[in-house]
Design a protein around this motif. Structure first.
Motif, PDB file in Angstrom:
ATOM      1  N   UNK A  99       0.826  -1.207   0.000  1.00  0.00           N
ATOM      2  CA  UNK A  99       0.000   0.000   0.000  1.00  0.00           C
ATOM      3  C   UNK A  99       0.858   1.254   0.000  1.00  0.00           C
ATOM      4  N   UNK A 100       0.318   2.323  -0.568  1.00  0.00           N
ATOM      5  CA  UNK A 100       0.990   3.621  -0.589  1.00  0.00           C
ATOM      6  C   UNK A 100       0.025   4.658  -0.035  1.00  0.00           C
ATOM      7  N   UNK A 101       0.490   5.448   0.918  1.00  0.00           N
ATOM      8  CA  UNK A 101      -0.339   6.496   1.508  1.00  0.00           C
ATOM      9  C   UNK A 101       0.526   7.704   1.812  1.00  0.00           C
ATOM     10  N   UNK A 102      -0.116   8.843   2.014  1.00  0.00           N
ATOM     11  CA  UNK A 102       0.623  10.080   2.258  1.00  0.00           C
ATOM     12  C   UNK A 102      -0.110  10.942   3.276  1.00  0.00           C
ATOM     13  N   UNK A 103       0.682  11.696   4.030  1.00  0.00           N
ATOM     14  CA  UNK A 103       0.100  12.594   5.027  1.00  0.00           C
ATOM     15  C   UNK A 103       0.984  13.827   5.151  1.00  0.00           C
ATOM     16  N   UNK A 104       0.366  14.946   5.497  1.00  0.00           N
ATOM     17  CA  UNK A 104       1.128  16.173   5.715  1.00  0.00           C
ATOM     18  C   UNK A 104       1.446  16.326   7.195  1.00  0.00           C
ATOM     19  N   UNK A 105       2.564  16.943   7.472  1.00  0.00           N
ATOM     20  CA  UNK A 105       2.952  17.280   8.846  1.00  0.00           C
ATOM     21  C   UNK A 105       3.632  18.641   8.807  1.00  0.00           C
ATOM     22  N   UNK A 106       3.601  19.342   9.915  1.00  0.00           N
ATOM     23  CA  UNK A 106       4.277  20.628   9.953  1.00  0.00           C
ATOM     24  C   UNK A 106       4.480  21.103  11.375  1.00  0.00           C
ATOM     25  N   UNK A 107       5.173  22.210  11.486  1.00  0.00           N
ATOM     26  CA  UNK A 107       5.357  22.844  12.791  1.00  0.00           C
ATOM     27  C   UNK A 107       4.483  24.094  12.805  1.00  0.00           C
ATOM     28  N   UNK A 108       3.459  24.039  13.638  1.00  0.00           N
ATOM     29  CA  UNK A 108       2.461  25.101  13.717  1.00  0.00           C
ATOM     30  C   UNK A 108       2.430  25.603  15.148  1.00  0.00           C
ATOM     31  N   UNK A 130       5.502  19.910   5.493  1.00  0.00           N
ATOM     32  CA  UNK A 130       6.036  18.740   4.799  1.00  0.00           C
ATOM     33  C   UNK A 130       4.965  17.763   4.368  1.00  0.00           C
ATOM     34  N   UNK A 131       5.228  17.052   3.274  1.00  0.00           N
ATOM     35  CA  UNK A 131       4.382  15.953   2.813  1.00  0.00           C
ATOM     36  C   UNK A 131       5.217  14.683   2.813  1.00  0.00           C
ATOM     37  N   UNK A 132       4.675  13.626   3.401  1.00  0.00           N
ATOM     38  CA  UNK A 132       5.418  12.383   3.585  1.00  0.00           C
ATOM     39  C   UNK A 132       4.658  11.245   2.907  1.00  0.00           C
ATOM     40  N   UNK A 133       5.311  10.599   1.948  1.00  0.00           N
ATOM     41  CA  UNK A 133       4.704   9.491   1.215  1.00  0.00           C
ATOM     42  C   UNK A 133       5.445   8.217   1.589  1.00  0.00           C
ATOM     43  N   UNK A 134       4.690   7.225   2.049  1.00  0.00           N
ATOM     44  CA  UNK A 134       5.307   6.005   2.565  1.00  0.00           C
ATOM     45  C   UNK A 134       4.524   4.777   2.116  1.00  0.00           C
ATOM     46  N   UNK A 135       5.168   3.633   2.232  1.00  0.00           N
ATOM     47  CA  UNK A 135       4.498   2.362   1.960  1.00  0.00           C
ATOM     48  C   UNK A 135       3.898   1.815   3.249  1.00  0.00           C
ATOM     49  N   UNK A 136       3.094   0.788   3.088  1.00  0.00           N
ATOM     50  CA  UNK A 136       2.485   0.150   4.250  1.00  0.00           C
ATOM     51  C   UNK A 136       3.495  -0.495   5.177  1.00  0.00           C
ATOM     52  N   UNK A 137       4.670  -0.828   4.645  1.00  0.00           N
ATOM     53  CA  UNK A 137       5.721  -1.424   5.474  1.00  0.00           C
ATOM     54  C   UNK A 137       6.663  -0.375   6.052  1.00  0.00           C
ATOM     55  N   UNK A 138       6.298   0.902   5.875  1.00  0.00           N
ATOM     56  CA  UNK A 138       7.069   1.968   6.507  1.00  0.00           C
ATOM     57  C   UNK A 138       8.242   2.498   5.701  1.00  0.00           C
ATOM     58  N   UNK A 139       8.352   2.084   4.434  1.00  0.00           N
ATOM     59  CA  UNK A 139       9.435   2.580   3.585  1.00  0.00           C
ATOM     60  C   UNK A 139       9.060   3.955   3.032  1.00  0.00           C
ATOM     61  N   UNK A 140      10.035   4.848   2.964  1.00  0.00           N
ATOM     62  CA  UNK A 140       9.799   6.184   2.426  1.00  0.00           C
ATOM     63  C   UNK A 140       9.837   6.167   0.896  1.00  0.00           C
ATOM     64  N   UNK A 141       8.888   6.843   0.287  1.00  0.00           N
ATOM     65  CA  UNK A 141       8.873   7.013  -1.162  1.00  0.00           C
ATOM     66  C   UNK A 141       9.338   8.415  -1.519  1.00  0.00           C
ATOM     67  N   UNK A 142       8.785   9.389  -0.844  1.00  0.00           N
ATOM     68  CA  UNK A 142       9.169  10.778  -1.117  1.00  0.00           C
ATOM     69  C   UNK A 142       8.832  11.640   0.090  1.00  0.00           C
ATOM     70  N   UNK A 143       9.708  12.606   0.344  1.00  0.00           N
ATOM     71  CA  UNK A 143       9.484  13.587   1.409  1.00  0.00           C
ATOM     72  C   UNK A 143       9.647  14.971   0.801  1.00  0.00           C
ATOM     73  N   UNK A 144       8.628  15.795   0.935  1.00  0.00           N
ATOM     74  CA  UNK A 144       8.691  17.187   0.505  1.00  0.00           C
ATOM     75  C   UNK A 144       8.604  18.040   1.769  1.00  0.00           C
ATOM     76  N   UNK A 145       9.688  18.704   2.120  1.00  0.00           N
ATOM     77  CA  UNK A 145       9.707  19.421   3.396  1.00  0.00           C
ATOM     78  C   UNK A 145      10.443  20.742   3.215  1.00  0.00           C
ATOM     79  N   UNK A 146       9.836  21.815   3.680  1.00  0.00           N
ATOM     80  CA  UNK A 146      10.469  23.113   3.506  1.00  0.00           C
ATOM     81  C   UNK A 146      10.133  24.047   4.657  1.00  0.00           C
ATOM     82  N   UNK A 147      11.063  24.968   4.904  1.00  0.00           N
ATOM     83  CA  UNK A 147      10.836  26.013   5.901  1.00  0.00           C
ATOM     84  C   UNK A 147      10.003  27.119   5.266  1.00  0.00           C
TER      85      UNK A 147
END
Length: 228
Positions: free
Chosen positions: A148-157, A177-194
């Motif tokens: 499975x592939x899923x994505x979630x946003x995270x940030x410092x607010x 930041x946007x974090x895209x990962x597999x169901x087994x916890x592997x990273x696919x892509x991370x988009x993170x910026x200040x």
């Protein structure tokens, strides 16, 4: 995490479809199977997964002009749909899929932050349902859906790490930041910026931990939606 729901089979004609709601962000995702591939894949024996993304005019507070009326897609749209395609391909065995293309369409009907993440998460569900039909028909023998592939946003607010940002949080976040990962916890892509404030390695790790928790919850929702 905001409340998440995934309703499947929402469209009659699509091989796979779902309506995903992450808080007040609602995205309609469909998957279409075609017995063709792009020229650069033709003859390779490999399948292809691609995506298109768009926002309806009143998905936002004020009316957006349709990109069709403007005569071209905006840079943000192109970037997001490429991201969705890359993310979904990471969870697919293209050899097992065979030389065919599946196009995942993600249409935002209501936006409140995290539309690309919801599109990826819902897009995987639509893709999984479409591939299930291929397998049921005997057109695909070995399941090409590796993970499975899923994505979630995270940030410092307001100085605190926050999971699954809504629009007011996203627009005021110091780090986004946007974090895209597999169901087994592997990273696919991370988009993170200040966004006006820098961040430390420890803060980045805290957001990664939050994202891992969030993606785990989303994958559970995906599995529930497709009956896996």
């Amino acid at each position: 995490m905001r409340a998440v729901s995934i309703e499947t089979g929402v469209l009659k004609h699509a091989e796979g479809s779902c309506l995903i709601k992450m808080g007040d962000t609602h995205v309609l995702c469909t998957a279409t199977i075609e017995d063709r591939v792009p020229p650069f894949v033709k003859g390779s024996g490999l399948g292809w997964v691609t995506a298109e993304y768009g926002m309806l005019p009143r998905s936002t507070n004020s009316r957006m002009r349709r990109e069709a009326a403007l005569g071209k897609q905006g840079g943000r749209t192109v970037e997001i749909q490429r991201l969705i395609g890359r993310a979904l391909r990471a969870g697919v065995d293209r050899v097992a899929l065979g030389e065919r293309q599946i196009t995942v369409d993600c249409d935002v009907i209501q936006a409140d932050g995290g539309t690309r993440c919801a599109s990826i998460t819902g897009g995987w569900v639509a893709l999984r349902l479409a591939v299930g039909k291929l397998m049921k028909a005997g057109d695909v023998i070995s399941d090409p859906m590796v993970d499975p592939v899923a994505a979630v946003s995270c940030g410092i607010y307001a100085g605190q790490p926050v999971l699954d940002l809504d629009y007011p949080e996203d627009s005021a976040a110091g780090v986004d930041g946007n974090f895209i990962m597999t169901g087994t916890g592997r990273l696919i892509e991370v988009q993170m910026s200040a966004e006006g404030a820098t961040y430390s390695r420890d803060q980045m790790n805290a957001l990664l931990d939050l994202a891992e928790t969030g993606v785990g919850a989303l994958v559970a929702k995906q599995r529930e939606a497709v009956g896996a």
